[in-house]
Design a protein around this motif. Structure first.
Motif, PDB file in Angstrom:
ATOM      1  N   PRO A 185       0.806  -1.213   0.000  1.00 27.17           N
ATOM      2  CA  PRO A 185       0.000   0.000   0.000  1.00 27.17           C
ATOM      3  C   PRO A 185       0.844   1.269   0.000  1.00 27.17           C
ATOM      4  O   PRO A 185       0.336   2.345  -0.313  1.00 27.17           O
TER       5      PRO A 185
ATOM      6  N   GLU B 152       5.303   1.386   9.815  1.00 30.47           N
ATOM      7  CA  GLU B 152       4.806   0.244   9.047  1.00 30.47           C
ATOM      8  C   GLU B 152       3.378   0.501   8.626  1.00 30.47           C
ATOM      9  O   GLU B 152       2.584   1.079   9.387  1.00 30.47           O
ATOM     10  N   ALA B 153       3.060   0.060   7.433  1.00 31.25           N
ATOM     11  CA  ALA B 153       1.702   0.218   6.926  1.00 31.25           C
ATOM     12  C   ALA B 153       0.722  -0.399   7.912  1.00 31.25           C
ATOM     13  O   ALA B 153       0.878  -1.553   8.314  1.00 31.25           O
TER      14      ALA B 153
ATOM     15  N   CYS C 165       1.241   5.502  10.711  1.00 31.69           N
ATOM     16  CA  CYS C 165       0.711   5.400   9.345  1.00 31.69           C
ATOM     17  C   CYS C 165      -0.704   5.985   9.288  1.00 31.69           C
ATOM     18  O   CYS C 165      -1.018   6.801   8.415  1.00 31.69           O
TER      19      CYS C 165
ATOM     20  N   ARG D 279      -1.838   9.195   7.090  1.00 32.42           N
ATOM     21  CA  ARG D 279      -2.853   9.062   6.038  1.00 32.42           C
ATOM     22  C   ARG D 279      -4.045   9.971   6.312  1.00 32.42           C
ATOM     23  O   ARG D 279      -4.602  10.579   5.386  1.00 32.42           O
TER      24      ARG D 279
HETATM   25  S1  SF4 Z   1       1.536   6.295   5.568  1.00 30.71           S
HETATM   26 FE1  SF4 Z   1       3.581   5.468   5.092  1.00 30.71          FE
HETATM   27  S2  SF4 Z   1       3.566   3.393   5.972  1.00 30.71           S
HETATM   28 FE2  SF4 Z   1       1.442   4.052   5.785  1.00 30.71          FE
HETATM   29  S3  SF4 Z   1       0.768   3.233   3.795  1.00 30.71           S
HETATM   30 FE3  SF4 Z   1       1.459   5.355   3.514  1.00 30.71          FE
HETATM   31  S4  SF4 Z   1       3.602   5.166   2.863  1.00 30.71           S
HETATM   32 FE4  SF4 Z   1       3.003   3.209   3.792  1.00 30.71          FE
END
Ligand code: SF4
Ligand code: SF4
Length: 106
Positions: free
Chosen positions: A8, A85-86, A91, A95
């Protein structure tokens, strides 16, 4: 979503554009991280360029957050980038800052 099915992070990058990515100054040299991509925070800490500001955005992040991204220095990336970590709390926070839903790992 199962993390085994896809990564992801490849269409996200939110954590690279949400926090100050700081690390002990000598880590950059130890990992071969180009000095021009880092900023000095104080006598002991450096951070990824572009992340020590009100709207952080790492200079090594390529692409558009929430669409398709990559890290220019993935192999040399510092420890904070390796720790998130996703699906973890950091995270989800990143997001949310970008209007993206939290990732469910199960
Ligand atoms: S916030 Fe970072 S760890 Fe979470 S899905 Fe997005 S890139 Fe990956
Ligand atoms: S070095 Fe790479 S993984 Fe770390 S914040 Fe920057 S773009 Fe993201």
């Amino acid at each position: 979503m199962s993390l085994a099915d896809s990564n992801p992070c490849l269409d996200c990058g939110a954590c690279c554009a949400s926090f100050r990515v700081s690390f002990y100054w000598s880590e950059a040299e130890a990992r071969g991280l180009p000095a021009e991509l880092t900023e000095q925070v104080n006598a002991w800490f450096s951070c990824m360029g572009g992340t020590n500001q009100a709207r952080p955005h790492c200079v090594a992040l390529e692409g558009a957050v929430g669409e398709a991204v990559s890290c220019r220095v993935y192999v040399q990336r510092p420890s904070p980038c390796r720790e998130v970590e996703a699906g973890d709390g950091q995270c989800a926070k990143a997001r949310a800052r970008h209007g993206l839903p939290a990732i469910l790992c199960e």
